[in-house]
Design a protein around this motif. Sequence first.
Motif, mmCIF file in Angstrom:
data_model
loop_
_atom_site.group_PDB
_atom_site.id
_atom_site.type_symbol
_atom_site.label_atom_id
_atom_site.label_comp_id
_atom_site.label_asym_id
_atom_site.label_seq_id
_atom_site.Cartn_x
_atom_site.Cartn_y
_atom_site.Cartn_z
ATOM 1 N N VAL A 47 32.857 16.187 73.751
ATOM 2 C CA VAL A 47 32.850 17.514 73.633
ATOM 3 C C VAL A 47 32.354 17.970 72.717
ATOM 4 N N ALA A 48 32.715 18.121 71.610
ATOM 5 C CA ALA A 48 31.934 17.891 70.167
ATOM 6 C C ALA A 48 30.100 16.041 70.298
ATOM 7 N N ASN A 49 30.533 16.521 70.553
ATOM 8 C CA ASN A 49 28.830 15.070 71.650
ATOM 9 C C ASN A 49 27.887 16.191 71.928
ATOM 10 N N ARG A 50 28.372 16.781 72.991
ATOM 11 C CA ARG A 50 27.743 17.950 73.422
ATOM 12 C C ARG A 50 27.274 18.931 73.095
ATOM 13 N N GLU A 51 28.313 19.329 71.973
ATOM 14 C CA GLU A 51 28.216 21.504 70.751
ATOM 15 C C GLU A 51 27.161 20.842 70.533
ATOM 16 N N ALA A 52 27.227 18.880 69.501
ATOM 17 C CA ALA A 52 26.147 19.061 68.444
ATOM 18 C C ALA A 52 24.431 18.845 69.373
ATOM 19 N N GLU A 53 24.574 18.327 70.669
ATOM 20 C CA GLU A 53 22.962 18.671 71.458
ATOM 21 C C GLU A 53 23.001 19.747 71.310
ATOM 22 N N VAL A 54 23.737 21.037 71.632
ATOM 23 C CA VAL A 54 23.767 22.280 71.839
ATOM 24 C C VAL A 54 23.019 23.388 69.898
ATOM 25 N N VAL A 55 23.681 23.110 68.942
ATOM 26 C CA VAL A 55 23.953 23.315 67.316
ATOM 27 C C VAL A 55 22.010 22.556 67.480
ATOM 28 N N ASP A 75 29.938 31.739 68.809
ATOM 29 C CA ASP A 75 29.781 31.873 70.293
ATOM 30 C C ASP A 75 29.377 31.081 71.746
ATOM 31 N N ARG A 76 28.550 31.251 72.654
ATOM 32 C CA ARG A 76 28.006 30.680 73.528
ATOM 33 C C ARG A 76 27.766 29.079 73.063
ATOM 34 N N HIS A 77 26.675 29.969 72.183
ATOM 35 C CA HIS A 77 25.511 29.150 71.548
ATOM 36 C C HIS A 77 26.166 28.307 70.417
ATOM 37 N N GLN A 78 26.938 28.248 70.081
ATOM 38 C CA GLN A 78 27.948 27.357 68.521
ATOM 39 C C GLN A 78 26.807 28.533 67.202
ATOM 40 N N ARG A 79 26.747 29.626 67.448
ATOM 41 C CA ARG A 79 27.042 30.706 65.713
ATOM 42 C C ARG A 79 28.344 30.881 65.266
ATOM 43 N N THR A 80 28.151 30.383 63.976
ATOM 44 C CA THR A 80 29.517 31.396 63.428
ATOM 45 C C THR A 80 29.101 33.395 63.634
ATOM 46 N N SER A 81 30.287 34.162 62.254
ATOM 47 C CA SER A 81 29.659 34.801 62.539
ATOM 48 C C SER A 81 29.304 35.295 61.004
ATOM 49 N N ALA A 82 28.777 34.230 60.838
ATOM 50 C CA ALA A 82 27.297 34.278 59.403
ATOM 51 C C ALA A 82 26.719 34.254 59.573
ATOM 52 N N GLU A 83 25.257 34.453 59.879
ATOM 53 C CA GLU A 83 23.618 34.299 60.127
ATOM 54 C C GLU A 83 23.068 33.308 59.630
ATOM 55 N N GLY A 84 23.137 32.437 60.272
ATOM 56 C CA GLY A 84 22.541 31.364 60.117
ATOM 57 C C GLY A 84 23.749 29.814 59.402
ATOM 58 N N VAL A 85 25.077 30.523 60.186
ATOM 59 C CA VAL A 85 25.751 28.874 59.866
ATOM 60 C C VAL A 85 26.203 28.814 61.713
ATOM 61 N N PHE A 86 26.572 27.918 61.981
ATOM 62 C CA PHE A 86 26.475 26.555 63.206
ATOM 63 C C PHE A 86 28.116 26.069 62.636
ATOM 64 N N ALA A 87 28.840 26.283 63.897
ATOM 65 C CA ALA A 87 30.069 24.913 64.157
ATOM 66 C C ALA A 87 30.366 24.217 65.056
ATOM 67 N N LEU A 88 30.965 23.284 64.644
ATOM 68 C CA LEU A 88 30.662 22.409 65.858
ATOM 69 C C LEU A 88 32.099 21.334 65.809
ATOM 70 N N GLY A 89 32.132 20.921 66.994
ATOM 71 C CA GLY A 89 33.796 19.566 67.734
ATOM 72 C C GLY A 89 34.960 20.348 66.701
ATOM 73 N N ASP A 90 35.473 19.636 67.006
ATOM 74 C CA ASP A 90 36.931 20.280 66.642
ATOM 75 C C ASP A 90 36.958 21.111 65.507
ATOM 76 N N VAL A 91 36.133 21.781 64.264
ATOM 77 C CA VAL A 91 36.584 22.628 63.825
ATOM 78 C C VAL A 91 36.686 23.939 64.283
ATOM 79 N N CYS A 92 36.314 24.222 65.543
ATOM 80 C CA CYS A 92 35.935 25.343 66.453
ATOM 81 C C CYS A 92 35.975 25.366 67.471
ATOM 82 N N SER A 93 35.811 23.760 68.257
ATOM 83 C CA SER A 93 36.389 24.358 69.560
ATOM 84 C C SER A 93 38.018 24.461 69.834
#
Length: 455
Positions: free
Chosen positions: A314-322, A289-307
């Motif tokens: 972009v991955a660096n910005r997502e890392a800051e958000v996470v 979602d917009r907050h980098q949360r996956t569909s699994a509770e407590g699991v975030f994702a960032l970078g090329d695996v999801c972006s």
Amino acid sequence: MRHHDLVVIGAGSGNAVVDDSFAGLDVAIVEERWFGGTCLNAGCIPSKMLAYTAHVARTVRDAGAHDVDAELRTVRWRAARDRVFGRLDAERDSGRRDREQEDAITVYEGSARFTGPRTLRIDRPDGPVDISAGRIVVAVGGRPLVPAPVAEAGLPYETSDTVMRIDAPPRRLAVLGGGYIAAELAEVFAEAGSSVTIVEKEQRLLGPQDETVAERFTELVRSRYDLRLGREVTALGGRPGALLLTLDDGTTVDADMLLVAVGRVPNGDRLNLDAAGITTHDDGRVRVDRHQRTSAEGVFALGDVCSPVPLKHVANREAEVVAHNLRHPEDLIACDHELVPAAVFTRPEIASVGATEQDCRDKGLDYRVGMADYGDIAYGWAMEDTTGFCKVLAEPGTGRLLGAHLMGAQAPTLIQPLVLAMTLGIDANTLANSPYWIHPALTEVVENALLDLDL
């Protein structure tokens, strides 16, 4: 089963998530291959260091245009390679050592896969280990895509992961693909002495770029490379060091080495995501979602695996958000991918942000185009530049900037005022007429493109 407060899978941009604000937590970092990720080891940084070397060589070749008598004797490939990777490998090893020496951080060397909600099995050289975590960050990046005719041939090929570390440039290099990775590496090896053939299924190189950029760049490099456009490889034959590529029109390409650069795929398919309850897009990217949360509770994702925009900044910005959202679950922030600038470090350099002209047409937008050439400004005269240009797209009436595209020297730097204007909502008229623009600097090409808009 050992339990950690936080586990980060992937030590590229994922490694940037954990800073001093996580002190007091039991943190683990899992890395299968190399600290620093693709960018440091086989992507952005080594390719640009080698691209700059290629640009220096091209400058010597073109010195006659400035009444300078110079001769390029050779590019010392192995010395250049060792200079680049001697530095980067030391950075990678230092990054790993620093993490291993931190008391509250455990580094696992191996590949991870989910065995259940927030539980992992890590396959390590000394045997598997099972761990669990309160929260997990998935940051495993992506890998080069290899088409079936190449993968199934049983013959050697290179990708961006490997080609920059070879011992010597090949005499004949075939490049499969026409995107930014293919364009940058083709230039690196052409300047190092390779004869380059590019095979691309589209009719132009750099197809996702604005049509003016793609058309002009393709025409510029026709004299440098053997271009096989609108073609695909149907078979790979021959033997190591003497490859034969058969194309879909029946023609063939002889090559000593094949570089496959047709794109990348996310690595989520290696994690057994279903076991964790993590859903993916049709293209394999992890859904967030917009907050980098996956569909699994407590699991975030960032970078090329999801972006949707697989770029390092972009991955660096997502890392800051996470990192923020892990620390402040009651005050989540979001990641915005709306206006992401990008660059291609070829010669000429290319930079873009926002919509292309074809995007504007496809969306039925009312827009105006402003164009300016490097050759029409004083510094362009100094450079003897006859090909560089700036193109801006704006909404009539409001002057709202829709997109910007540059091809020429320093394009990745010159685009930044346009990125700022679009991000901060500064219209084209205000940007063109309010600040001073230094004369005779290259930034005048941006000013002139803005002034050319008929708003």
